[in-house]
Scaffold this active site. Structure first.
Site, PDB file in Angstrom:
ATOM      1  CG  HIS A 101      -4.788  -0.724   3.289  1.00 19.83           C
ATOM      2  ND1 HIS A 101      -4.792  -1.637   4.305  1.00 19.83           N
ATOM      3  CD2 HIS A 101      -3.883   0.219   3.615  1.00 19.83           C
ATOM      4  CE1 HIS A 101      -3.904  -1.279   5.199  1.00 19.83           C
ATOM      5  NE2 HIS A 101      -3.351  -0.148   4.824  1.00 19.83           N
ATOM      6  CD  GLU A 120      -3.226   4.428  -2.983  1.00 22.99           C
ATOM      7  OE1 GLU A 120      -3.470   4.243  -1.769  1.00 22.99           O
ATOM      8  OE2 GLU A 120      -3.266   3.518  -3.834  1.00 22.99           O
TER       9      GLU A 120
END
Lengths: 371, 374
Positions: free
Chosen positions: A254, A307
């Protein structure tokens, strides 16, 4: 002309007091509260109140909001008809996009407002549950007013009251995913809001953005990859081979966090408790992935993202893979709508520039002379 | 890279490189893909040719154009989901809401597909069918089926009215569609590119763009301009009306633009067309423009002439016989070519668009109280 900034990385597009992604310290902050203090203590309704009204509700405020939400769960006649008109094999994200669009139709343009945000947030679980039942040949289950947002979603999906543990798990998931700074779908909603458009238009756009595999589609992809790996013993070999084929590890990486994602930490602990089979495989895959990624880029931080363990929690709750992305939307609509309200309250049209890279002006050739 | 300063509205921030179009504000030029100036393109190419240009990078030859027309004709019809969704909507629903919804339903599909030219063609081809269907629904009249032998603009008029459209009406509409087909990184196009940046599908990008275009600060301005002209009503009334509105700090719809430093080249073309499309409204509009520009100049002499495309588009669309409640839908019918071209271009180097924000909320770390103690 200023330089092109790919992905607008580092460009400040908004001032916000809704959420702060404090990447350096690995903190996610909702209106001043650190996520770890909210995740397992607060209901989704309390967090939605915090976003929309700016403070955590006291008891009467919370009861009031819960009643408004549960009173807004039914679909409009048009929305129910549209839901019936869509193909039963459609992607649930397309169904959500279309039916939220119907649920939000108006006779004239309406400025974004809190009652509209409450109304549309309440309808997301109803749309998904009704569609999921319809595609299994089952009738929709009417919402039950005395159940909270998370409990009622599970109830409408199955027709039976869910185990408290699972309700709590879903609630925590919804709280954790309810907002996350200026992500692509939230930014989409704010760009649409900046034209003085209505709330439904902003949300429909945000759903479209969340549908993308680089955004909300990721947990389903995590599940696909874990299914391919199959077993903990197989993890190392499979993953090294995948890397040699230049494949990406799903659920890692990320842009913002320099430490372990605080949401992933909470979801990981939940997985261990609720979904041990998933956890055994996933934690080994995580360990291996982090080791390989560290070998390749020792300077980069640990990159497990939200996720990765979301997939295990949503599976434990009993959701099919294709309901993972729209369940993400069930959570994020609270944040989207709060950002739309914030954008609309001190608005300026979002209209960046582009850099032209085409040819210099020239004259068109008439059709008959083109070859 | 650390966060930069907050630029409200991202003004002056370059968010994409593009070859689809260029708004050259300093010189008052709009350049479409391939390097064509809008004033050269309008007399030379119809809407289908322009769409081809935006998607493929150059104007089509005769056989390429025929092939595109054939594909578009084949993609005009609503599928069962879209038809039933349209029928489920009340006849008093905002037509842009109808368009947003029915297009979403038309495109609902089983698997995520990567944006492609055939999909762009299909979405562009079906827009007039939805727009005309929405118009007929609002009038509580039956939907009219498309006619294969008619071009894009002609068929739209046919499906709205059920009458053979006059040649000049087709010409005005077709020119309007060419003029509005793209315009740099405006808010709806930027919306489409942000959605595309997540790897989402083309329909999601277009549905989001429709939502952005709906806003009065964007596509809704043509409607607002016509509403202003309606309430001004006559040449005699323009001066008093505008001075009164200005005194009340009302903005004049159809005036003001962030980019052009000279007269908007599209407005210039539409102003000329308006003379024949609606001579009476043209008179009122021309006088309104003159007075409005004078008032604006007196208030801000440093600013350039600010008539924008919405002002004169409202007159040309009126002359074409389009009901004003449908103006924003017509804008979308044109711009879909640009939206889809931008998405296809963005696919070539996909990177998620995720800007930063500045925290202006309370100091992080306060502990939440339990509900009963708040």
């Amino acid at each position: 002309m200023p330089d092109y900034v790919p992905g607008l990385e580092g460009v400040v597009a908004a001032q916000t007091e809704i959420s702060l992604v404090d990447g350096a310290n690995g903190r996610l902050v909702y209106r001043g509260y650190v996520i770890a203090d909210l995740a397992e203590e607060m209901s989704f309704e309390e967090v939605a109140h915090l976003f929309w009204f700016g403070h955590l509700p006291n008891r009467p405020e919370l009861d009031g909001l819960a009643a408004e939400l549960s009173g807004s769960r039914s679909l409009t006649q048009a929305a129910a008809a549209a839901l019936d008109a869509l193909p039963t094999d459609a992607d649930p994200m397309d169904v959500l996009r279309s039916v939220v669009s119907v649920q939000g139709v108006r006779h004239r343009l309406e400025k974004p407002n809190i009652p509209a945000a409450i109304h549309v947030t309440a309808s997301f679980p109803t749309i998904l549950a009704a569609f999921h039942r319809r595609r299994q040949g089952l009738d929709p289950v009417k919402p039950r007013a005395e159940l909270g947002h998370a409990a009622n979603y599970l109830y409408m999906l199955t027709g039976t009251e869910a185990d408290m543990d699972l309700v709590r798990a879903l609630n925590t998931y919804l709280v954790l995913l309810a907002d996350h700074g200026m992500n692509a779908s939230t930014f989409t909603a704010r760009v649409i809001a900046s034209t003085d458009s209505d709330l439904a238009s902003c949300l429909v756009g945000a759903i479209g953005a969340l549908k993308g595999p680089a955004h909300g589609g990721a947990p389903s992809a995590v599940m696909d990859q874990l299914e391919q790996i199959g077993s903990a013993e197989n993890a190392e070999r499979w993953m090294r081979e995948a890397r040699a084929r230049k494949e990406r590890f799903m659920g890692f990486g990320h842009r913002v966090y320099r430490t372990y994602d605080p949401r992933a930490k909470i979801l990981k602990a939940m997985c261990q408790r609720l979904n041990p089979k998933f956890y055994d495989l996933a934690s080994r895959v995580e360990e291996t992935a982090l080791a390989i990624l560290h070998e390749e880029h020792p300077e980069r931080p640990q990159a497990t993202n939200v996720e990765f363990y979301s997939a295990g929690v949503l599976q434990a709750i009993g959701l099919p893979k294709d309901l993972f992305p729209p369940t993400f939307a069930v959570a994020r609509v609270a944040g989207w709508s709060a950002h739309v309200l914030e954008q609309a309250s001190h608005n300026r049209l979002i209209r960046p520039q582009s850099e032209y890279i085409g040819p210099e002006p020239r004259k068109p050739v008439p059709l008959s002379e083109r070859s | 890279m650390g966060p930069t300063e907050f630029s409200p509205g991202l003004e002056g921030v370059v968010a994409a490189k593009t070859a689809v179009s260029e708004v050259d504000g300093a010189n008052g030029r709009l350049i479409y893909r391939g390097g064509y100036l809008i004033e050269d393109l309008v007399p030379a190419a119809g809407y289908e040719e322009t769409a081809y240009l935006l998607w493929h990078g150059d104007l089509p030859d005769k056989s390429q154009l025929d092939a595109l027309r054939g594909e578009m004709v084949g993609a005009r019809r609503l599928n069962e989901s879209a038809r039933r969704t349209l029928e489920s909507l009340g006849s008093d629903v905002d037509p842009m809401d109808m368009l947003r919804t029915v297009l979403s339903a038309q495109a609902a599909s089983k698997t995520l597909t990567k944006p492609s030219i055939p999909e762009a063609v299909a979405l562009t081809a079906v827009m007039p069918t939805i727009v005309a269907g929405a118009y007929r629904r609002r009038q509580r009249r039956d939907v009219i089926e498309p006619r294969d032998e008619l071009g894009h603009a002609a068929n739209l008029l046919w499906m709205m009215d059920g009458k053979e459209p006059a040649t000049e009406r087709i010409h005005w509409l077709d020119s309007y569609l060419v003029l509005l087909a793209d315009h740099g990184l405006n808010a709806s196009t930027f919306t489409a590119r942000v959605i595309a940046s997540t790897g989402s599908d083309l329909a999601s990008c277009v549905v989001g763009a429709i939502g952005a275009l709906k806003g009065p600060a964007h596509g809704g301005a043509t409607y607002a301009a016509r509403t202003m002209l309606d309430s001004i009503g006559s040449v005699e009334n323009a001066d008093a009306w505008l001075r009164d509105a200005h005194a009340k700090h009302a903005r004049f719809p159809g005036f003001g633009h962030r980019v052009y430093r000279t007269y908007d080249p599209r407005a210039k073309i539409l102003r000329e067309m308006a003379k024949t499309a609606d001579p009476k409204l043209h008179q009122v509009a021309a006088h309104t423009e003159e007075v409005a520009l004078k008032i604006l100049h007196d208030a801000h002499p440093e600013r350039p002439n600010a008539t924008n495309v919405d002002f004169w588009a409202s007159v040309v669309l009126t002359g074409t016989g389009i009901s004003k409640e449908m103006f924003t839908c017509l804008f979308a019918t044109s711009r879909v070519a640009g939206w889809t071209a931008h998405v296809l271009e963005a696919m070539e180097d996909l990177r998620i668009i995720r800007p930063a924000s500045v925290w202006i909320g309370p100091q992080p770390g306060q502990k939440p109280l339990p509900a009963d103690k708040r």
